[in-house]
Motif scaffolding. Structure first.
Motif, mmCIF file in Angstrom:
data_model
loop_
_atom_site.group_PDB
_atom_site.id
_atom_site.type_symbol
_atom_site.label_atom_id
_atom_site.label_comp_id
_atom_site.label_asym_id
_atom_site.label_seq_id
_atom_site.Cartn_x
_atom_site.Cartn_y
_atom_site.Cartn_z
ATOM 1 N N SER A 403 0.809 -1.218 0.000
ATOM 2 C CA SER A 403 0.000 0.000 0.000
ATOM 3 C C SER A 403 0.842 1.268 0.000
ATOM 4 O O SER A 403 0.345 2.335 -0.330
ATOM 5 N N VAL A 404 2.107 1.159 0.362
ATOM 6 C CA VAL A 404 2.978 2.337 0.421
ATOM 7 C C VAL A 404 3.746 2.462 -0.890
ATOM 8 O O VAL A 404 4.699 1.729 -1.144
ATOM 9 N N SER A 409 8.364 7.034 4.325
ATOM 10 C CA SER A 409 7.174 6.528 4.995
ATOM 11 C C SER A 409 7.577 5.926 6.331
ATOM 12 O O SER A 409 8.612 5.263 6.433
ATOM 13 N N ARG A 410 6.747 6.135 7.341
ATOM 14 C CA ARG A 410 6.984 5.510 8.637
ATOM 15 C C ARG A 410 6.435 4.088 8.671
ATOM 16 O O ARG A 410 6.705 3.344 9.615
ATOM 17 N N ARG A 411 5.673 3.718 7.630
ATOM 18 C CA ARG A 411 5.081 2.379 7.591
ATOM 19 C C ARG A 411 6.020 1.345 6.962
ATOM 20 O O ARG A 411 5.912 0.161 7.232
ATOM 21 N N MET A 412 6.870 1.817 6.048
ATOM 22 C CA MET A 412 7.739 0.871 5.347
ATOM 23 C C MET A 412 9.049 1.567 4.979
ATOM 24 O O MET A 412 9.035 2.702 4.496
ATOM 25 N N ASN A 413 10.144 0.893 5.238
ATOM 26 C CA ASN A 413 11.453 1.471 4.956
ATOM 27 C C ASN A 413 11.845 1.278 3.499
ATOM 28 O O ASN A 413 11.813 0.162 2.980
#
Length: 514
Positions: A403-404, A409-413
């Motif tokens: 989704s990223v 992003s703080r959700r995925m590096n």
């Protein structure tokens, strides 16, 4: 169709025969299918409305075959249309870790490659005997990603600024009014560009008609930068040296070969690889320190110039062998997308004005010709994972699986890698649109002419002089003055064959500065 008709004996017999045929087929071969994987029941006859009625629009096999046939060709390359490709491998043999962090050059490393040889200006069905520069483009599938070294068999080019490239190609192509070849058009254009005469000399020498792709050298043409782990920059040129020996066709041999085989270069390469006679090239490197660029009499980043060996000696850094022909020419040779913008850490473009334009134009033309997702095709896919936010577009194969699709992003590096940072270039002055100031248009051409054998000089003068004779007088005499300025013997010989006025040539040459 009524129920009683459907259940009649002939229908049952027909279905039984079909079932038996399918069983027999499955025992011996895979079934014929459409692109969606569904089996094809009849590939010999279109579906019609009765025995004499029109063909039905619902015959999806007919529609798909015609649709796919209509789309078998992607747009032809504007340049380098006729090409021949082969797979192989490159092995780095020298330690140049002091120059670059590029993994492809770590001593002992072997990287897969795909090479596409080509003619430059002629179309995809042109005879390979036609006089033309030859493309020598290599895609290295490295541990850092794909690196494309896109060069020619000549070490120089006709122009030094990319803004002139569309005009140059137009001048070299057929007349748009008649679609006929007309060399006087290219001579008219080049008569305004004295920097072109070194490459023009190579083109009309016997080097313009190679005996085969195996028998020609290659060059990066442009200077590039190598960057080491301390961020230090060196300017370099790459040169391929054939281990089969350089072989060219003279004008008489060209006529003989064209009369029996208009694909002699492709046939020679394919045949040699099929026989196990794998062609090889050594890769040589010329290196110039940043602070040495100002010491040249000419601009060393000018693509119309070579770096003379006595000034910048070459060093062997690796060997390439081509050992496999494509399984499918279209999927590999035609869909391969070479672009100088495909670079890896440790290798960067120089400030060469022609190269700077190619960084955009080559990648852009591949996106137009094949599509935005051309890098996902097997022949163009890197051997390392691709991880970015690019998505959608024609022929998308699913790059976006999370989704990223943005960064950061703080959700995925998706972290930047320091080794991928560009080197820094110190700048001063103002923006400008002006020619380079160290041109030296003539000296190297004279040296090149004098390096040829007596026979090579004679063939060159007769071939080029014959073409100049067809050019209008003003353009002809300006070009002749350029060659005379480079070497008096060369200019006099051309003037005689071209039926020019030697006194006018000398007068024009006297006005030229080098």
């Amino acid at each position: 169709m009524s129920r009683s008709t459907f259940g009649s004996t002939p229908a049952r017999l027909t279905l039984g025969v079909i079932s038996a045929s399918l069983l027999a087929l499955s025992a011996h071969a895979a079934p014929l299918t459409r692109d969606n994987g569904a089996p094809v029941g009849n590939n010999q006859n279109s579906q019609t409305a009765g025995p004499n009625g029109p063909v039905l629009l619902q015959d999806v096999q007919l529609l798909q075959k015609l649709q796919r046939f209509d789309r078998e060709r992607v747009p032809e390359r504007v340049v380098h249309a006729r090409g021949t490709g082969a797979h192989g491998e490159f092995t780095a043999t020298a330690d140049i870790s002091d120059l670059t962090i590029a993994k492809v050059f770590e001593k002992g490393t072997t990287s897969p490659v795909f090479v596409r040889f080509s003619s430059v200006t002629n179309n995809s069905h042109s005879p390979e005997t036609l006089r033309d520069p030859r493309g020598f483009a290599t895609k290295f599938y490295t541990a850092d990603g794909n690196w494309d070294l896109v060069g020619n068999n000549f070490p120089t080019f006709f122009i030094r600024d990319a803004i002139k490239f569309p005009d140059m190609v137009h001048a070299f192509k057929t007349d748009p009014r008649t679609n006929l070849d007309d060399d006087s058009r290219r001579m008219d254009f080049l008569s305004y560009h004295p920097e072109s005469i070194q490459t023009l000399t190579r083109l009309y020498s016997n080097y313009g008609t190679p005996a085969g792709y195996r028998f020609m050298d290659g060059s990066s043409v442009h200077a590039y930068k190598l960057v080491n782990d301390e961020g230090q920059v060196h300017y370099v040129k790459f040169n391929w040296k054939t281990k089969q020996g350089v072989k060219n066709l003279d004008p008489k041999e060209v006529q003989q070969v064209q009369g029996r085989d208009y694909s002699h270069m492709t046939r020679d390469l394919i045949t040699a690889i099929d026989k196990g006679d794998y062609p090889k090239w050594d890769l040589y490197l010329q290196v110039v320190k940043s602070e040495e660029l100002a010491k040249f009499e000419f601009d060393p980043l000018d693509a119309t110039k070579i770096w003379p060996e006595d000034m910048v000696p070459s060093k062997k850094i690796g060997t390439m062998v081509l050992n496999k022909n494509p399984d499918n020419v279209f999927q590999e040779t035609e869909q391969v997308a070479m672009a100088p913008s495909n670079i890896v850490p440790g290798i960067e473009p120089s400030e060469d004005r022609l190269l700077q334009g190619r960084l955009f134009s080559y990648a852009d033309t591949q996106m137009y010709r094949i599509g935005a997702n051309h890098m996902s095709l097997p022949i163009n896919q890197p051997k390392v994972p691709v991880n970015n936010g690019n998505q959608d577009g024609q022929l998308n194969s699913g790059n976006t699986t999370v989704s990223v699709n943005y960064q950061p992003s703080r959700r995925m590096n998706r972290e930047e890698e320091p080794r991928g940072m560009y080197s820094q270039l110190a700048l001063s002055g103002t923006t400008q649109q002006a020619p380079i100031y160290r041109t030296q248009n003539f000296k190297q051409t004279g040296e090149l002419f004098r390096s040829f054998t007596a026979k090579e000089q004679k063939d060159l003068i007769n071939t080029l002089g014959g073409e100049l004779a067809k050019t209008d007088a003003e353009a002809r005499h300006h070009l002749l003055s350029y060659f005379y300025k480079a070497d008096a013997k060369y200019g006099e010989g051309l003037t005689k064959v071209a039926k020019g006025d030697l006194s006018k040539v000398k007068a024009l040459a006297a006005e030229l500065e080098d």
